[in-house]
Design an enzyme around this catalytic site. Structure first.
Site, PDB file in Angstrom:
ATOM      1  N   HIS A 108       0.827  -1.204   0.000  1.00 36.22           N
ATOM      2  CA  HIS A 108       0.000   0.000   0.000  1.00 36.22           C
ATOM      3  C   HIS A 108       0.871   1.267   0.000  1.00 36.22           C
ATOM      4  CE1 HIS A 108      -3.412   2.401   2.193  1.00 36.22           C
ATOM      5  NE2 HIS A 108      -3.255   2.770   0.940  1.00 36.22           N
ATOM      6  N   GLU A 119      -4.471   7.189   6.927  1.00 38.30           N
ATOM      7  CA  GLU A 119      -5.542   6.554   6.152  1.00 38.30           C
ATOM      8  C   GLU A 119      -5.972   5.259   6.839  1.00 38.30           C
ATOM      9  OE1 GLU A 119      -6.361   4.307   1.878  1.00 38.30           O
ATOM     10  OE2 GLU A 119      -4.467   5.358   2.139  1.00 38.30           O
ATOM     11  N   GLU A 171       2.411   1.567  -3.333  1.00 32.31           N
ATOM     12  CA  GLU A 171       1.444   2.103  -4.316  1.00 32.31           C
ATOM     13  C   GLU A 171       1.426   3.632  -4.250  1.00 32.31           C
ATOM     14  OE1 GLU A 171      -2.668   3.742  -4.073  1.00 32.31           O
ATOM     15  OE2 GLU A 171      -2.765   1.716  -3.210  1.00 32.31           O
ATOM     16  N   HIS A 172       1.463   4.186  -3.032  1.00 32.11           N
ATOM     17  CA  HIS A 172       1.504   5.648  -2.879  1.00 32.11           C
ATOM     18  C   HIS A 172       2.837   6.222  -3.363  1.00 32.11           C
ATOM     19  CE1 HIS A 172      -1.986   6.828  -0.142  1.00 32.11           C
ATOM     20  NE2 HIS A 172      -2.169   5.537  -0.344  1.00 32.11           N
TER      21      HIS A 172
END
Length: 1026
Positions: free
Chosen positions: A102, A203, A105-106
């Site tokens: 994750h 998040e 991905e950012h």
């Protein structure tokens, strides 16, 4: 963005075919025909064609290829649709919960070799005409999709995406910003306390405050305990700070390789061009490797297991004493067996969908809980699928009872099977969903094939839905007990099943905060003085980089001159049927007819307004005419693509204190079922059933539960609605229908022991709303079917003429607007004008059990047709991209934030999953100062124009053509005027509107925050704390 596959893919499952595109043409034209010419074994630009399959149901030709050198897999779906899509996905199988896929991905989207500027992803949002741009991390893959209608733009975006995933910079600063870092609370003060910061860190803290999400995560981790599914791919907040920058780079090197990649393209652009660009810019630079990312089969348990987890209490639960969840999950077969997956997902729908399903009757109707558990039904997002069934909103003492009901219901299904009619209803639903055309069909396809393809299933098989339907019918013919045998095998005799319960713990949030504090202290205690100095200096460096104006000139961009100057006209005819105005719009709807009716609320007594959303949600679910609610549901499944009723608050396009209020009836059906669809509506008008209190109680509990669950996901929308409440009359009504006020009202209704007062209220509402005297209709259908549709509508109006009654509006100040601008004496829309409305400033704080905030400020400005409206639209986009994104996300650590101009004349600032509250309000103010200072360039303005136009020009499906005009009276001519104004906006206009409407002395504004306990706000008397 982290995608909880259960929730996200539940809506897509095997039926994700909501559709096709507005540019779809009946005769098979170029793209599909071109693709048919390819031959198996043919070599194209470094790839070899493996399979070419025509899929007539979906109007596409599928071409499957592999890359010769690296073994990368490729699927192209050629279709006459101009909204072209690209997606690349990698199998990402983490073995810990640090959130490495994750955070990666950012971070890959923060700059690459060819495009080294910071954050090319967010910058391309303003340099392209994309219709979609995002990235998703699922449990076992990471996907990067975009779509656009412009060929040049497609090449630009492809170039940026390829460089980002294969050649990212992965700078340490990007890792700190996007992942996690230790930093002084105030980065400029070395004596302020150290804390954890980072976009993904916040998040995931937000994600884990959502109990449904939390439960789904635990369930997956515990049902598949032996490999990658036992960890949190998005990142467990307390494990994220264990990830190092080195580990991040290592994960990229092993997983982001062409040999571990699957490419998908869709649309009418030529395949050769895509292959050439992908080969030249990326694949030619790699050799084949064995990525070794396969997920092994989960070893089967020899006996079932039970487990328990806790969560935070839900302040909005309909009954605080009933907040437990219990669910039984079964491990099923491998998802790459396409037909087995198809069968099991159909079986799942038969078992749980709608009031006729056995589990609905057994679990929902006895009112043991408020709704099915958050994870329910078939889930094909992991290598081996699962099926889950259970309840949320139940009492702890009912645990054993629920377990017994579940196993008894499975036995009953094995014994009795399913009614023929329900099977037909389900197959009819598939037929409709294949014919219905949506605007993001490419994205639906990409999501639909992602999981199976990720584990080396054949994506082409998944597209051949008719083959599966045919095989399914055949299997049932050969063995009438086909489905019962599956139930016996997968549910009754299956020892790999998990019973997971979840209960609230009053101290849950406190324990989470304490655990985070302990983690933080442990990190801090290990620091030397020079480490602390280092942290302070790195914090200042990061702040400096974030504050610097960035040069994005290395990125490709389309120009404002590439935007079409005019919009295509959508012709409509205005007629009448039985004295009711009708708008007819001929569209290539592929054999479906779409019906809408807008019914005014002008005669409804004010005290009934709060009940309207409840009325809308139950009116099509309680039975009508000779049908009880079960038969009604069955008929709707068999004869329509769904029938729904929703509230509408439509602001006038010329005056802020004028609006139209109503409810919209919507339904669709195959042409052959038109009479049946209208029969169902006329029974709803003439003889709706409201008197079944047991049924109403079920619907009320489900509605209240759904609203309570939605807040942690959509908190920014609730904050935005609330902040606009006291600024316009329409804003006030929107809060009543869809804001926190409605959530609280539904909680009160769900808590009532006796619903008889509600039962008396519903028919009162019905006679005001379902009244042809204040109604207008719209039909979208093919030209061949239009006169037949008009005839059926005429009959329907005759049938319901008994419900027609002229009633006096509650307000005297009704303004009429002609539906046809060229005919003032014709039918009209009746708007309410509140010319003496007094807007007032209000600050509202809702204390919620979340660790993060949703912040909003709204300012009263101008309506749609005002000359300054276009400038405010552009200012919102520009302020978001050039200022607020940096302040709220990069520096502040919120997941998102920005400003936008709304159609109701409110200019609204917002933040999403934000660790800050009051500081964010000052970032909003700074944004206005930045705009007033005029410190932006022509390039910034052009980028804002591209961004606004990509929204204005986003594709419209045949079903929705003409709807803007039908609902809000905004004609093509008005849209074209707005378009011209957008083109004309200049630097002076932007500074001018910032000063005139957003300056401190000039504005009338409202504020709202949803978030955890807040001492600063409690001490401030100007805030109302709820």
């Amino acid at each position: 963005m982290f995608r909880q596959t259960k929730a996200a893919l539940q809506k897509l499952r095997y039926l994700s075919f909501n559709g096709q595109q507005q540019t779809w043409r009946l005769k098979s034209t170029t793209a599909v025909d071109r693709a048919r010419q390819y031959q198996t074994g043919q070599k194209i630009n470094g790839f070899t064609v493996r399979e070419v399959v025509v899929v007539p149901d979906l109007f596409l030709t599928a071409v499957k290829l592999t890359h010769d050198k690296t073994g990368a897999q490729y699927l192209h779906a050629a279709r006459d649709d101009s909204n072209n899509l690209f997606s690349v996905q990698f199998r990402t199988t983490p073995m810990d919960s640090t959130g490495v896929p994750h955070i990666l991905e950012h971070t890959v989207l923060c700059g690459s070799q060819k495009y080294p500027c910071r954050d090319p992803f967010f910058k391309m949002l303003n340099r392209s005409l994309s219709t979609f741009m995002n990235a998703f991390t699922a449990s076992d893959y990471t996907m990067y999709p975009f779509s656009t209608q412009n060929g040049k733009d497609f090449q630009n975006l492809l170039s940026v995406y390829l460089d980002a995933v294969f050649f990212p910079c992965l700078r340490e600063q990007d890792f700190w910003q996007e992942g996690w870092r230790l930093e002084n609370e105030n980065p400029t003060d070395p004596n302020s306390p150290l804390m954890f910061k980072g976009v993904v860190f916040n998040e995931m803290k937000g994600a884990f405050s959502d109990n449904e999400r939390l439960y789904a995560q635990h369930l997956q981790n515990k049902l598949y305990p032996d490999h990658t599914y036992s960890v949190v791919s998005g990142g467990e907040p307390l494990a994220i700070p264990d990830l190092t920058w080195e580990q991040l780079k290592q994960f990229h090197a092993t997983h982001y390789h062409p040999s571990n990649a699957r490419f998908f393209t869709y649309g009418d652009l030529p395949l050769e061009q895509h292959l050439k660009q992908i080969e030249e810019e990326a694949l030619s630079k790699f050799e084949r490797i064995d990525p070794n990312t396969q997920v092994p089969t989960q070893p089967h348990w020899s006996s079932p297991k039970e487990d328990h987890v806790t969560c935070g209490p839900d302040a909005l639960a309909p009954d605080p004493a009933r907040q437990n969840t219990l669910c039984v999950s079964y491990l099923l077969g491998d998802i790459t067996d396409t037909f087995e997956g198809f069968t099991l997902s159909l079986l799942s729908s038969l078992m749980i969908s709608g009031p006729n399903s056995p589990f609905y009757k057994a679990l929902i109707e006895p009112k043991i809980g408020t709704d099915f558990s958050s994870v329910v039904g078939y889930d094909g997002s992991t290598k081996e699928a699962s099926f889950s069934i259970g309840l949320q909103g139940m009492a702890e003492e009912d645990t054993e009872r629920v377990k017994e009901i579940i196993s008894q219901t499975i036995n009953d299904i094995i014994e009795n099977g399913f009614e023929e009619e329900r099977l037909e209803g389900l197959l009819h639903k598939i037929e409709i969903q294949m014919k219905h055309q949506s605007t993001n069909f490419g994205l639906s396809l990409a999501s639909y094939i992602a999981s199976s393809w990720n584990h080396d299933g054949n994506p082409v098989e998944l597209l051949q839905i008719s083959d599966s339907v045919e095989k399914f019918r055949q299997s049932l013919k050969e063995n009438p007990r086909f489905l019962q045998d599956k139930v016996r095998l997968y549910f009754k005799e299956n020892t790999h099943r998990l019973t997971l319960s979840m209960s609230p713990d009053e101290a849950y949030l406190e324990k989470q905060a304490k655990a985070e504090e302990e983690k933080l202290q442990k990190k801090i205690q290990a620091l030397t003085d020079s480490d602390r100095k280092d942290i302070y200096e790195k914090g200042l460096e990061l702040l400096a980089v974030q504050s610097k104006t960035q040069d994005a000139s290395c990125l490709p961009a389309v120009k404002v001159s590439d935007i079409e100057p005019t919009i295509p006209v959508t012709p409509v005819q205005i007629g009448t049927a039985g004295g009711v105005p009708v708008q007819y719009c001929e569209q290539p709807t592929n054999g479906l007819v779409y019906f809408r009716a807008m019914c005014s609320l002008n005669t409804l007594p004010e005290e009934l307004r709060l009940y309207v959303p409840l009325f809308c949600s139950v009116i099509t679910k309680m039975g009508c005419g000779a049908l009880d609610y079960r038969q009604q549901s069955q008929q709707m499944e068999l004869r329509t693509g769904g029938m729904s009723v929703s509230t509408q608050v439509i602001s006038d396009s010329t005056q802020l204190d004028m609006y139209e209020q109503g409810v919209l009836l919507s339904s669709s059906c195959l042409e052959r079922n038109l009479p049946h669809m209208f029969q169902l509506w006329s029974d709803t008008f003439n003889r709706p059933h409201f008197d079944d209190e047991a049924r109403l109680r079920v619907l009320v509990m489900m509605a209240a539960q759904e609203l309570a669950n939605g807040i942690s996901y959509s908190g920014h929308l609730y904050a935005m609605t609330r902040s606009g409440r006291h600024l316009t009359p329409a804003g006030d009504l929107q809060e009543t229908f869809g804001g926190m006020e409605q959530v609280k009202f539904m909680k009160r209704i769900a808590e009532m022991t006796d619903l008889s007062q509600v039962i008396r209220t519903l028919p009162r509402i019905k006679k005001h709303i379902l009244n042809p005297d204040n109604m207008r209709c719209a039909i979208n259908a093919t030209p061949q079917k239009m006169s037949d549709s008009a005839g059926q509508l005429e009959n329907f109006m005759k049938e319901v003429s008994g419900t027609r009654k002229e009633r006096k509006p509650v307000r005297s100040n009704i303004i009429e607007r002609p539906l046809d601008l060229h005919n003032d004496s014709g039918p009209s829309r009746k708007l309410i004008s509140e010319s003496n409305f007094q807007p007032c400033q209000m600050k509202t704080f809702f204390q919620m059990p979340f660790p993060i905030n949703f912040v909003s400020e709204s300012i009263r400005t101008v309506p749609f047709s005002h000359e300054d409206y276009a400038s405010l639209c552009l200012l919102g986009r520009m302020m978001t991209a050039k200022f607020l994104h940096g302040e709220i996300r990069e520096k502040g650590g919120a997941y998102g934030g920005g400003a936008r101009m709304g159609g109701g004349g409110l200019f609204t600032f917002y933040s999403y999953r934000d660790p800050n509250s009051v500081q964010t309000l000052s970032a909003f103010r700074k944004g206005v100062d930045w705009a007033k200072s005029g410190e932006f360039t022509q390039q910034d303005i052009d980028e804002a124009k591209l961004s606004v136009f990509s929204a204005v020009d986003s594709p419209v499906a045949p079903a929705d053509k003409g709807m803007g005009r039908f609902l809000s009276g905004i004609t093509d001519e008005m849209k074209q005027n707005h378009r011209q104004r957008l083109f004309d906006v200049n630097h002076k206009n932007l500074v001018d509107v910032a000063e005139r409407y957003l300056g401190v002395g000039q504005r009338t504004c409202g504020f709202a925050i949803l978030g955890p306990e807040n001492e600063t706000i409690k001490k401030d008397p100007s805030w109302i704390v709820k």
